[in-house]
Design an enzyme around this catalytic site. Structure first.
Site, PDB file in Angstrom:
ATOM      1  N   ASP A  99       0.876  -1.170   0.000  1.00 11.78           N
ATOM      2  CA  ASP A  99       0.000   0.000   0.000  1.00 11.78           C
ATOM      3  C   ASP A  99       0.915   1.221   0.000  1.00 11.78           C
ATOM      4  O   ASP A  99       1.901   1.258   0.745  1.00 11.78           O
ATOM      5  CB  ASP A  99      -0.846   0.050   1.276  1.00 11.78           C
ATOM      6  CG  ASP A  99      -2.028  -0.909   1.259  1.00 11.78           C
ATOM      7  OD1 ASP A  99      -2.166  -1.682   0.293  1.00 11.78           O
ATOM      8  OD2 ASP A  99      -2.790  -0.890   2.243  1.00 11.78           O
ATOM      9  N   HIS A 155       5.063  -7.359  -0.002  1.00 16.76           N
ATOM     10  CA  HIS A 155       4.662  -8.660  -0.528  1.00 16.76           C
ATOM     11  C   HIS A 155       5.200  -8.876  -1.940  1.00 16.76           C
ATOM     12  O   HIS A 155       5.748  -7.966  -2.561  1.00 16.76           O
ATOM     13  CB  HIS A 155       3.134  -8.766  -0.519  1.00 16.76           C
ATOM     14  CG  HIS A 155       2.533  -8.734   0.861  1.00 16.76           C
ATOM     15  ND1 HIS A 155       1.885  -9.805   1.428  1.00 16.76           N
ATOM     16  CD2 HIS A 155       2.497  -7.744   1.798  1.00 16.76           C
ATOM     17  CE1 HIS A 155       1.471  -9.493   2.647  1.00 16.76           C
ATOM     18  NE2 HIS A 155       1.829  -8.235   2.891  1.00 16.76           N
ATOM     19  N   SER A 258       9.021   3.705   4.664  1.00 16.18           N
ATOM     20  CA  SER A 258      10.114   3.923   3.741  1.00 16.18           C
ATOM     21  C   SER A 258       9.655   3.739   2.307  1.00 16.18           C
ATOM     22  O   SER A 258       8.528   4.071   1.966  1.00 16.18           O
ATOM     23  CB  SER A 258      11.288   2.998   4.067  1.00 16.18           C
ATOM     24  OG  SER A 258      12.446   3.445   3.397  1.00 16.18           O
TER      25      SER A 258
END
Length: 291
Positions: A99, A155, A258
């Site tokens: 996200d 992911h 980050s």
């Protein structure tokens, strides 16, 4: 190539001010504070964070009660509930690994990636390995920024087997959009973890870039990568048969936010036409398609 606009004077002042701070000392202190387990302290931190970022939707979390986490860091790195980010049915689709906000994306041209419009840095410096960089000649890349309010686990864009990781020491510049526009070669200068995967369509690398206030980078295969913030690079090879990931599997996470850079080999994939710098993205949303 598609990249953000150049830096403004305000961006340069902001980045210069941050660069004058003792970034490592502040980041170590932030990690220590985020890991505090005193109930009153961690609840106060979580309460202040939720007030500062009211758009956070805890109903998406595996544990929706923000105060049930035993530390601020546990809350910050919370896992999503099962089914919160379903992957597309199309097996040829590559998906967003996080996200966040999409930064620059496009072709790797003459061994270079574009950080902002007109500002490039080379793949060999980013990966700290010229031989590995050659495997991505003519490939494609995408950069993702994780804001404090985002989900902070990373992911897999596609299924792959982990071949090697490389910890690369570096600075801790901020990686928010203002610093990205203002600090030349930022991603090749900051501390980072390079993870190399072999997929059915060739090589894929995910680069987890550390930053100011980011207390640590964790890798599913090896655990905590940093801190400590080492002075020398550290490489590790794996038996790919022991570290196979499916599309959408978690491969690592940040302790505080980050950026992530995804690299794909030549003729592996094409980005979806709707993608553009600055647009918000969600984990498992379509990123492109394998060729």
């Amino acid at each position: 190539m598609s990249a953000p606009l150049p830096a403004t004077t305000g961006d340069r002042i902001f980045a210069t001010t941050l660069g004058c701070l003792p970034t490592r000392a502040i980041s170590r202190a932030a990690l220590s504070l985020a890991g505090a387990r005193r109930r009153w302290l961690k609840n106060a931190l979580i309460r202040a964070f939720l007030k500062g970022y009211p758009a956070i939707d805890m109903s998406e979390a595996a544990e929706p009660d923000a105060y049930a986490y035993d530390s601020f860091n546990a809350f910050f790195t919370r896992r999503l509930a099962s089914g919160a980010r379903p992957a597309p049915d199309d097996a040829t689709a590559l998906v967003c690994p996080v996200d966040g906000t999409l930064g620059a994306l496009g072709d790797i041209e003459a061994g270079q990636l574009f950080q902002t419009k007109g500002v490039a840095y080379d793949v060999a410096s980013l990966l700290d390995d010229s031989t590995l960089a050659a495997r991505f000649t003519g490939g494609r890349y995408a950069t993702f920024y994780l804001a404090p309010s985002n989900y902070h686990r990373v992911h897999m864009p596609s299924a792959g087997r982990l071949q090697a990781t490389r910890y690369v020491p570096g600075r801790l510049f901020g990686v928010n959009p203002r610093c990205v526009r203002a600090v030349s070669r930022l991603f090749a200068r900051n501390e980072r973890l390079v993870s190399l995967f072999e997929t059915e369509n060739g090589p894929m690398a995910l680069v987890l870039v550390g930053a100011f206030i980011v207390g640590g980078i964790h890798d599913v295969a090896t655990g905590r990568v940093c801190p400590p913030h080492r002075r020398a690079a550290r490489a590790q090879r794996f038996n790919p048969a022991d570290h196979a990931y499916e599309r959408g599997d978690e491969m690592g996470h940040f302790c505080l936010g980050s950026s992530v850079i995804a690299l794909f080999g030549a003729d592996v994939m094409a980005f979806d036409d709707v993608l553009a710098p600055g647009m918000p993205v969600k984990l498992n949303a379509p990123l492109g398609h394998c060729r």
